[in-house]
Design a protein around this motif. Structure first.
Motif, PDB file in Angstrom:
ATOM      1  N   LYS A  40      37.844  56.122  45.041  1.00 49.69           N
ATOM      2  CA  LYS A  40      37.228  54.989  45.730  1.00 49.69           C
ATOM      3  C   LYS A  40      36.811  53.903  44.735  1.00 49.69           C
ATOM      4  CE  LYS A  40      35.599  57.558  49.773  1.00 49.69           C
ATOM      5  NZ  LYS A  40      34.415  58.034  50.547  1.00 49.69           N
ATOM      6  N   ALA A  41      36.347  54.330  43.556  1.00 50.97           N
ATOM      7  CA  ALA A  41      35.993  53.350  42.529  1.00 50.97           C
ATOM      8  C   ALA A  41      37.225  52.563  42.096  1.00 50.97           C
ATOM      9  CB  ALA A  41      35.365  54.054  41.331  1.00 50.97           C
ATOM     10  N   ALA A  42      38.363  53.253  41.996  1.00 47.38           N
ATOM     11  CA  ALA A  42      39.609  52.574  41.618  1.00 47.38           C
ATOM     12  C   ALA A  42      40.018  51.553  42.673  1.00 47.38           C
ATOM     13  CB  ALA A  42      40.717  53.599  41.407  1.00 47.38           C
ATOM     14  N   GLU A  43      39.809  51.865  43.936  1.00 51.26           N
ATOM     15  CA  GLU A  43      40.143  50.912  44.993  1.00 51.26           C
ATOM     16  C   GLU A  43      39.259  49.676  44.920  1.00 51.26           C
ATOM     17  OE1 GLU A  43      42.754  50.726  47.049  1.00 51.26           O
ATOM     18  OE2 GLU A  43      43.383  52.357  45.736  1.00 51.26           O
ATOM     19  N   TYR A  44      37.988  49.868  44.555  1.00 49.32           N
ATOM     20  CA  TYR A  44      37.104  48.721  44.357  1.00 49.32           C
ATOM     21  C   TYR A  44      37.657  47.814  43.256  1.00 49.32           C
ATOM     22  CZ  TYR A  44      33.275  46.002  42.393  1.00 49.32           C
ATOM     23  OH  TYR A  44      32.533  44.979  41.885  1.00 49.32           O
ATOM     24  N   LEU A  45      38.049  48.420  42.125  1.00 50.84           N
ATOM     25  CA  LEU A  45      38.573  47.617  41.022  1.00 50.84           C
ATOM     26  C   LEU A  45      39.893  46.951  41.392  1.00 50.84           C
ATOM     27  CD1 LEU A  45      37.750  49.769  37.891  1.00 50.84           C
ATOM     28  CD2 LEU A  45      36.937  47.487  38.386  1.00 50.84           C
ATOM     29  N   ARG A  46      40.721  47.633  42.178  1.00 53.90           N
ATOM     30  CA  ARG A  46      41.972  47.023  42.633  1.00 53.90           C
ATOM     31  C   ARG A  46      41.669  45.752  43.439  1.00 53.90           C
ATOM     32  NH1 ARG A  46      46.812  49.416  43.023  1.00 53.90           N
ATOM     33  NH2 ARG A  46      45.906  51.510  43.136  1.00 53.90           N
ATOM     34  N   SER A  47      40.670  45.835  44.309  1.00 53.04           N
ATOM     35  CA  SER A  47      40.286  44.672  45.118  1.00 53.04           C
ATOM     36  C   SER A  47      39.702  43.562  44.246  1.00 53.04           C
ATOM     37  CB  SER A  47      39.271  45.086  46.179  1.00 53.04           C
ATOM     38  OG  SER A  47      39.830  46.022  47.077  1.00 53.04           O
ATOM     39  N   LEU A  48      38.910  43.951  43.235  1.00 49.71           N
ATOM     40  CA  LEU A  48      38.318  42.952  42.346  1.00 49.71           C
ATOM     41  C   LEU A  48      39.413  42.182  41.605  1.00 49.71           C
ATOM     42  CD1 LEU A  48      35.279  43.523  39.978  1.00 49.71           C
ATOM     43  CD2 LEU A  48      37.193  42.086  39.341  1.00 49.71           C
ATOM     44  N   TYR A  49      40.361  42.904  41.006  1.00 53.08           N
ATOM     45  CA  TYR A  49      41.399  42.218  40.221  1.00 53.08           C
ATOM     46  C   TYR A  49      42.385  41.462  41.108  1.00 53.08           C
ATOM     47  CZ  TYR A  49      39.629  43.819  35.804  1.00 53.08           C
ATOM     48  OH  TYR A  49      38.821  43.987  34.708  1.00 53.08           O
ATOM     49  N   ALA A  50      42.470  41.834  42.375  1.00 51.15           N
ATOM     50  CA  ALA A  50      43.271  41.028  43.304  1.00 51.15           C
ATOM     51  C   ALA A  50      42.642  39.651  43.509  1.00 51.15           C
ATOM     52  CB  ALA A  50      43.410  41.754  44.643  1.00 51.15           C
ATOM     53  N   ASN A  51      41.346  39.544  43.232  1.00 52.55           N
ATOM     54  CA  ASN A  51      40.633  38.267  43.364  1.00 52.55           C
ATOM     55  C   ASN A  51      40.637  37.446  42.074  1.00 52.55           C
ATOM     56  OD1 ASN A  51      39.989  38.735  46.008  1.00 52.55           O
ATOM     57  ND2 ASN A  51      37.842  39.261  45.656  1.00 52.55           N
ATOM     58  N   VAL A  52      41.318  37.943  41.036  1.00 52.50           N
ATOM     59  CA  VAL A  52      41.355  37.247  39.746  1.00 52.50           C
ATOM     60  C   VAL A  52      42.638  36.418  39.663  1.00 52.50           C
ATOM     61  CG1 VAL A  52      41.376  37.529  37.233  1.00 52.50           C
ATOM     62  CG2 VAL A  52      40.001  39.072  38.650  1.00 52.50           C
ATOM     63  N   PRO A  53      42.540  35.083  39.688  1.00 50.95           N
ATOM     64  CA  PRO A  53      43.748  34.257  39.699  1.00 50.95           C
ATOM     65  C   PRO A  53      44.457  34.157  38.359  1.00 50.95           C
ATOM     66  CG  PRO A  53      41.797  32.860  39.720  1.00 50.95           C
ATOM     67  CD  PRO A  53      41.317  34.274  39.861  1.00 50.95           C
ATOM     68  N   VAL A  54      43.724  34.355  37.252  1.00 53.01           N
ATOM     69  CA  VAL A  54      44.338  34.257  35.930  1.00 53.01           C
ATOM     70  C   VAL A  54      43.593  35.167  34.966  1.00 53.01           C
ATOM     71  CG1 VAL A  54      42.905  32.235  35.372  1.00 53.01           C
ATOM     72  CG2 VAL A  54      44.964  32.686  34.035  1.00 53.01           C
ATOM     73  N   LEU A  55      44.339  35.888  34.124  1.00 56.48           N
ATOM     74  CA  LEU A  55      43.745  36.756  33.109  1.00 56.48           C
ATOM     75  C   LEU A  55      43.946  36.096  31.746  1.00 56.48           C
ATOM     76  CD1 LEU A  55      44.957  40.293  34.277  1.00 56.48           C
ATOM     77  CD2 LEU A  55      42.580  39.522  34.178  1.00 56.48           C
ATOM     78  N   ASP A  56      42.924  35.412  31.266  1.00 54.99           N
ATOM     79  CA  ASP A  56      43.002  34.784  29.952  1.00 54.99           C
ATOM     80  C   ASP A  56      42.938  35.841  28.858  1.00 54.99           C
ATOM     81  OD1 ASP A  56      43.055  31.862  30.462  1.00 54.99           O
ATOM     82  OD2 ASP A  56      41.154  32.267  31.474  1.00 54.99           O
ATOM     83  N   ALA A  57      43.333  35.452  27.646  1.00 51.74           N
ATOM     84  CA  ALA A  57      43.388  36.402  26.534  1.00 51.74           C
ATOM     85  C   ALA A  57      42.020  36.759  25.979  1.00 51.74           C
ATOM     86  CB  ALA A  57      44.273  35.856  25.419  1.00 51.74           C
TER      87      ALA A  57
END
Length: 335
Positions: free
Chosen positions: A178-195
């Motif tokens: 369930k924690a992994a699903e939370y993180l999956r949802s969080l990163y789905a909300n990230v439009p760009v991953l800067d370095a």
């Protein structure tokens, strides 16, 4: 407003080839992570003044900044750093193990396990907090866009990720699926991953992308000071993570260059009262008890999980950040 400071400019390292022995003895390269630029610019002047008074020598101190993981790889690949001041103990461990230029017991060389200060992760939002973002649970709402760097290259990004992971574990009574699903949802909300952290700050604060930036406490204050409190504000979540950036002398390089004594003194002075007060001025949390007491009012009280609570860096790296580990699994569809 001095917005230019937030631009992600990397200062180049130098190999020092062709210099005289005397010049080499007076030159130090500090390879650091993103949000320490402003602190080390001021600290370098402080150190140079004291070192010159003590020894008669005036060192030239150069800085290189970027994502902590990326910086560690540069040193492993041969960047001639005299000292490294990075976001994660794991990154210096990698230099020690793979680059073999730092002793494996590097954390025993300085006080507080070679961590001259601590920090934590907070939220930076638009003025007035229009999306009413108050805690980690708000980051997975469909109307919220989150800015955070890439954990593959950024130390801040790993602290961000782990603070979110701790929240999700506690929310779900330790259920990792369930924690992994939370993180999956969080990163789905990230439009760009800067370095790195500074690039992410620029994306959020200058380019105005996203509703919330996950960032170092000191980086959030820098953004407020540079861009004005009329455009941004800081939200401290109820619980976050105790971030412990660390420092080490790159002994093999410094000994070869003749800078070993200067490099050691450069890091040792970080634990002095004067340097600790300078760290607090830049919103890093001092480890000196006297200075911590003096500056306590400027830091919000936040419940903090530690990396030890999460199993330690080696276990965390294998579970979350190694190639093919959980972060890769959660973000496969976005690549």
């Amino acid at each position: 407003m001095r917005v230019f400071k937030l631009l992600p400019v990397l200062l180049l390292g130098f190999a020092f080839s062709g210099t005289s022995a005397r010049a080499a003895e007076q030159d130090l390269l500090n390879v650091s992570y993103d949000p320490t630029r402003e602190f080390y610019t001021e600290y370098n002047a402080q150190f140079i003044k004291e070192w010159q008074a003590k020894t008669g020598k005036k060192p030239v101190i150069r800085q290189s900044h970027g994502g902590s993981g990326k910086q560690a790889r540069s040193v492993i690949d041969g960047l001639q750093a005299d000292v490294v001041t990075l976001a994660l103990a794991l990154d210096i461990d990698a230099i020690a193990e793979r680059g073999k230029t730092i002793p494996l017991n590097w954390q025993s060389k300085l006080p507080h396990n070679s961590a001259p200060y601590t920090s934590t992760i907070v939220f930076l939002v638009r003025k007035g907090n229009p999306k009413a973002i108050k805690d980690w649970g708000d980051l997975v709402r469909p109307d919220v866009k989150v800015i955070t760097p890439n954990p593959k290259t950024s130390g801040a990004a790993r602290w961000n990720y782990l603070a979110a992971w701790d929240y999700a574990l506690r929310l779900n009574s330790g259920d990792k699926a369930k924690a992994a699903e939370y993180l999956r949802s969080l990163y789905a909300n990230v439009p760009v991953l800067d370095a790195g952290a500074r690039a992410a700050t620029t994306t959020f604060a200058v380019r105005k992308i996203g509703d919330v930036l996950l960032t170092w406490e000191n980086e959030a204050h820098l953004a407020l000071n540079e861009l004005g409190k009329d455009s941004l504000e800081i939200v401290a979540p109820a619980r976050s993570i105790l971030a412990e950036p660390v420092v080490a002398v790159v002994e093999t390089v410094a000994e070869k260059k003749g800078t070993l004594d200067t490099a050691r003194a450069y890091l040792e002075q970080l634990f002095s009262v004067e340097a600790q007060r300078l760290l607090a001025k830049h919103y890093f949390r001092p480890v000196n008890e006297t200075v911590a007491a003096e500056t306590r009012a400027q830091f919000p009280v936040i419940d903090l999980v530690t990396i030890k609570d999460l199993g330690g860096w080696q276990a965390v790296q294998a579970e979350h950040f190694a190639d093919g580990a959980l972060f890769d699994q959660l973000t496969t569809t976005r690549r």
